[in-house]
Design an enzyme around this catalytic site. Structure first.
Site, PDB file in Angstrom:
ATOM      1  CE  LYS A  22      -3.316   2.213   3.216  1.00 42.14           C
ATOM      2  NZ  LYS A  22      -4.350   2.737   2.329  1.00 42.14           N
ATOM      3  CB  THR A  25      -3.497   7.015   2.704  1.00 39.98           C
ATOM      4  OG1 THR A  25      -4.731   6.979   3.437  1.00 39.98           O
ATOM      5  CG2 THR A  25      -2.752   8.292   3.016  1.00 39.98           C
ATOM      6  CD  GLU A  75      -5.780   3.249  -0.647  1.00 41.31           C
ATOM      7  OE1 GLU A  75      -5.531   2.434   0.255  1.00 41.31           O
ATOM      8  OE2 GLU A  75      -6.078   4.433  -0.436  1.00 41.31           O
TER       9      GLU A  75
HETATM   10  C1  LIG Z   1      -9.265   8.634  11.012  1.00 39.00           C
HETATM   11  C2  LIG Z   1      -9.187   8.266   9.583  1.00 39.00           C
HETATM   12  O1  LIG Z   1      -9.848   8.827   8.747  1.00 39.00           O
HETATM   13  N1  LIG Z   1      -8.363   7.255   9.262  1.00 39.00           N
HETATM   14  C3  LIG Z   1      -8.136   6.660   8.064  1.00 39.00           C
HETATM   15  C4  LIG Z   1      -8.654   7.128   6.849  1.00 39.00           C
HETATM   16  C5  LIG Z   1      -8.358   6.444   5.710  1.00 39.00           C
HETATM   17  N2  LIG Z   1      -7.569   5.327   5.777  1.00 39.00           N
HETATM   18  C6  LIG Z   1      -7.255   4.572   4.577  1.00 39.00           C
HETATM   19  O2  LIG Z   1      -6.868   5.374   3.478  1.00 39.00           O
HETATM   20  C7  LIG Z   1      -7.390   4.809   2.275  1.00 39.00           C
HETATM   21  C8  LIG Z   1      -8.399   5.655   1.597  1.00 39.00           C
HETATM   22  O3  LIG Z   1      -9.275   6.272   2.460  1.00 39.00           O
HETATM   23  C9  LIG Z   1      -7.975   3.529   2.641  1.00 39.00           C
HETATM   24  O4  LIG Z   1      -6.998   2.564   2.600  1.00 39.00           O
HETATM   25  C10 LIG Z   1      -8.435   3.888   4.051  1.00 39.00           C
HETATM   26  O5  LIG Z   1      -8.773   2.867   4.820  1.00 39.00           O
HETATM   27  C11 LIG Z   1      -7.076   4.873   6.980  1.00 39.00           C
HETATM   28  O6  LIG Z   1      -6.374   3.854   7.058  1.00 39.00           O
HETATM   29  N3  LIG Z   1      -7.359   5.562   8.102  1.00 39.00           N
END
Ligand SMILES: CC(=O)Nc1ccn([C@@H]2O[C@H](CO)[C@@H](O)[C@H]2O)c(=O)n1
Length: 104
Positions: A22, A25, A75
């Protein structure tokens, strides 16, 4: 030494980040403030456990409707899964920011 800027990820992504699977983000406006080249201290969202540092390579605006297979590949998940994930995390948000990073 000044403290590193923090960022958190859901703990289920820890393995993918540490393995290099990954490399981006997608975040909303509230997390678009990172600076290219800066090092971030990465912790789990759930229990705030530090697990690595990453370096911000680039930050680019990307609209939800522009998300494609290239984003999904970076991702490490299928595009439909990425889209539904983002709709859960950021309901109704169209303007996203792609943060590209590498492990330090
Ligand atoms: C508090 C808060 O927002 N935390 C987050 C937000 C997003 N993401 C990841 O980023 C990518 C796109 O959104 C995906 O892989 C999501 O799961 C994460 O791990 N943690």
């Amino acid at each position: 030494m000044p403290e590193l800027t923090p960022i958190s990820f859901f703990s289920r992504f820890e393995e993918d980040i540490l393995s290099g699977a990954k490399t981006i983000t997608l975040r909303d406006e509230s997390e678009a403030h990172f600076i290219e080249g800066e090092t971030l201290s990465v912790s789990t969202f759930e229990d705030e456990r530090w697990f690595c540092n990453i370096k911000v390579i680039s930050i680019k605006k990307v609209a939800f409707h522009q998300l494609d297979d290239t984003h999904a590949m970076q991702e490490n998940m299928p595009l439909d899964m990425l889209k539904s994930l983002i709709q859960e995390v950021y309901p109704g948000v169209e303007q996203l920011y792609e943060i590209k990073f590498s492990l330090v």
